[in-house]
Design an enzyme around this catalytic site. Structure first.
Site, PDB file in Angstrom:
ATOM      1  N   HIS A 125       3.433   6.557 -16.085  1.00  0.00           N
ATOM      2  CA  HIS A 125       4.163   5.385 -16.555  1.00  0.00           C
ATOM      3  C   HIS A 125       4.943   4.789 -15.771  1.00  0.00           C
ATOM      4  O   HIS A 125       5.486   3.387 -15.554  1.00  0.00           O
ATOM      5  CB  HIS A 125       5.247   6.257 -17.142  1.00  0.00           C
ATOM      6  N   ASP A 160      -2.559  11.245 -23.962  1.00  0.00           N
ATOM      7  CA  ASP A 160      -1.344  11.781 -24.055  1.00  0.00           C
ATOM      8  C   ASP A 160      -0.334  10.724 -25.014  1.00  0.00           C
ATOM      9  O   ASP A 160      -1.313   9.969 -25.801  1.00  0.00           O
ATOM     10  CB  ASP A 160      -0.089  11.056 -22.365  1.00  0.00           C
ATOM     11  N   HIS A 162       2.331   8.966 -25.419  1.00  0.00           N
ATOM     12  CA  HIS A 162       2.532   7.872 -25.405  1.00  0.00           C
ATOM     13  C   HIS A 162       1.992   6.945 -24.627  1.00  0.00           C
ATOM     14  O   HIS A 162       1.066   7.328 -23.948  1.00  0.00           O
ATOM     15  CB  HIS A 162       4.074   8.148 -24.218  1.00  0.00           C
ATOM     16  N   ASP A 247       1.190  16.558 -25.158  1.00  0.00           N
ATOM     17  CA  ASP A 247       2.571  15.901 -26.354  1.00  0.00           C
ATOM     18  C   ASP A 247       1.956  16.199 -27.486  1.00  0.00           C
ATOM     19  O   ASP A 247       3.198  15.035 -28.304  1.00  0.00           O
ATOM     20  CB  ASP A 247       3.568  15.333 -25.633  1.00  0.00           C
TER      21      ASP A 247
HETATM   22 ZN   LIG Z   1       3.772  11.949 -23.365  1.00  0.00          ZN
END
Ligand SMILES: [Zn+2]
Length: 349
Positions: A125, A160, A162, A247
Site C-alpha cells: 500500500h 493479498d 487487498h 489474508d
Molecule cells: Zn492485505
C-alpha cells in the site's frame, strides 16, 4: 526439491503498536511455516541488510524518505488511522526492503532456488510519497525497480486480499513492469477495478481481478487463467515477484474471501509456471493476520513451489464470483479499447 532462500530475521520487535493487527508475531508465524517444511540443507538464510537510499529512491521520493526518517526519529506516532511508526520503524522498514534485495541477490548468484521474504512492515500500500495501510516502504516495488534498472521485465503477482494500490501507482506507466492483482472488492483501499489498466506508456500492464466477498479459490484461479495469463504470456517476464499476502484465507479477520491454505498452494504453483527459468521467483510476505492460517498458508505455498506435498487443507470451490469474472473481463476490454482509440493518431507523447 528446490532450494528455499530466505532473509535472516532482523529484530522487528520495535515496530509494534499494542493491539494493532500488524505485529511482530506475524513474521514468527510465517517462519514457523518455513520451519514446518524441515528443509535442512535446502534452506539458505541470507544476512539481513538495510536498503540504501540509492535503492529506495528507485521507488520512493527522496523527500518522503527524509520525512519518514525524521518522523520516526522524532518518536513516531500515528501516520493515519491505520498506519503507525515508532522510533525503530525507520531502521526496521529499511531492513524489510533490504531483505527482498538480499534474497534476490542470492538468487542471482545461485541461478536456481526460490526466494521467500519474511519481513515487516508489509509494503504494497505504500505510495512513492506516502505511507498507507500498515505499509511504510514498498518492499516489492523497491525490488522490482532494482531489477528493472538491470534491464529485467518484472511481473508482480499480488494475491493479498487487498488491492496493492501503492505498487500499482508506482509502476502505473512503466512498460517494464506488469502488475496483476486479485483482491476482494470493494474493500480497503478502494482502488483495483478492472477498468484500471495502466498509463499511456503501459496500456494493459495493470491487471485487476476484483472478487466479491465469499469468493473461493476456484474463482481466483479462473480469473488468473482467463484475464491475466494471456497478458503475462505476451509480456514475457524475465522475473516474477509475488506480493504474497495470506489474508484471503477464510480464517483471516481482515476480509471475507473464502480461501484455504490449499488454495495458496495452487496459486503458488501457478506463479511458478509464470517464471521463465529457475532462480527467478521470489515471494514477499504482505498481509495475513490470523497466525495459524498464516503459518499453514506459508507452509502450503512454499511446499508447492518447492515441489513438496505439505498441504493442510483442500483447495476451495463453489463460492460466488464467476459472473464477476466475465464482468471484469468486459470492463477491462472496454477500458483498453477506449485507451487505444484515444491514443490513435496521437503525436509522440
Ligand atoms: Zn492485505
Amino acid at each position: 526439491m528446490a532450494t528455499l532462500i530466505i532473509n535472516e530475521l532482523f529484530d522487528d520487535s520495535g515496530h509494534e503498536d499494542p493491539g494493532h493487527p500488524e505485529r511482530p508475531e506475524r513474521v514468527t508465524a510465517a517462519l514457523d511455516g518455513v520451519r514446518d517444511l524441515h528443509l535442512g540443507d535446502d534452506l539458505v538464510i541470507v544476512p539481513a541488510r538495510a536498503a540504501t537510499r540509492v535503492e529506495l529512491v528507485r521507488a520512493h521520493d527522496g523527500s518522503y524518505l527524509d520525512e519518514l526518517g525524521a518522523f520516526c526519529y522524532g518518536g513516531g506516532g500515528d501516520i493515519d488511522p491505520d498506519t503507525y511508526a515508532t522510533y525503530d520503524s525507520w531502521l526496521i522498514a529499511k531492513h524489510a526492503a533490504g531483505a527482498g534485495l538480499a534474497v534476490i541477490e542470492e538468487l542471482q548468484r545461485r541461478k536456481h532456488g526460490v526466494g521467500f521474504v519474511a519481513a515487516r512492515p508489509p509494503g504494497h500500500h505504500a505510495l512513492k510519497d506516502r505511507a498507507m495501510g500498515f505499509c511504510l516502504l514498498n518492499n516489492v516495488a523497491v525490488a522490482a525497480a532494482t531489477l528493472v534498472g538491470q534491464g529485467q521485465r518484472v511481473l508482480i503477482v499480488d494475491w493479498d486480499v487487498h488491492h496493492g494500490n501503492g505498487t500499482q501507482a508506482i509502476f502505473w506507466d512503466n512498460p517494464d513492469v506488469l502488475y496483476v492483482s486479485t483482491h476482494q472488492w470493494p474493500l480497503f483501499p478502494g482502488s483495483g477495478t478492472a477498468s484500471e489498466v495502466g498509463g499511456w506508456h503501459a496500456i494493459g500492464q495493470t491487471v485487476n481481478i476484483p472478487l466479491p466477498p465469499g469468493a473461493t479459490g476456484d474463482v481466483v484461479r479462473r480469473g488468473i487463467e482467463q484475464i491475466a495469463a494471456p497478458v503475462i504470456e505476451e509480456f514475457a517476464p524475465t522475473w516474477v515477484l509475488v506480493s504474497a499476502g495470506f489474508d484471503a484465507h477464510r480464517a483471516d479477520p481482515m476480509a471475507n474471501l473464502d480461501l484455504t491454505s490449499g488454495d495458496f498452494a495452487q496459486l503458488a504453483k501457478t506463479v511458478v509456471g509464470f517464471a521463465p527459468k529457475p532462480g527467478r521467483l521470489a515471494l514477499f510476505l504482505e498481509g495475513g493476520y490470523d497466525l495459524e492460517a498464516l503459518r499453514a498458508s506459508v507452509r502450503s505455498a512454499l511446499s508447492a513451489v518447492l515441489e513438496g506435498s505439505a498441504q493442510d487443507e483442500r483447495p476451495s470451490s463453489g463460492g460466488p464470483g464467476a459472473e464477476q469474472m466475465q464482468k471484469a473481463f468486459d470492463e477491462r476490454t472496454a477500458a483498453l479499447s477506449m485507451m487505444h482509440d484515444a491514443s490513435e493518431g496521437e503525436v509522440e507523447p
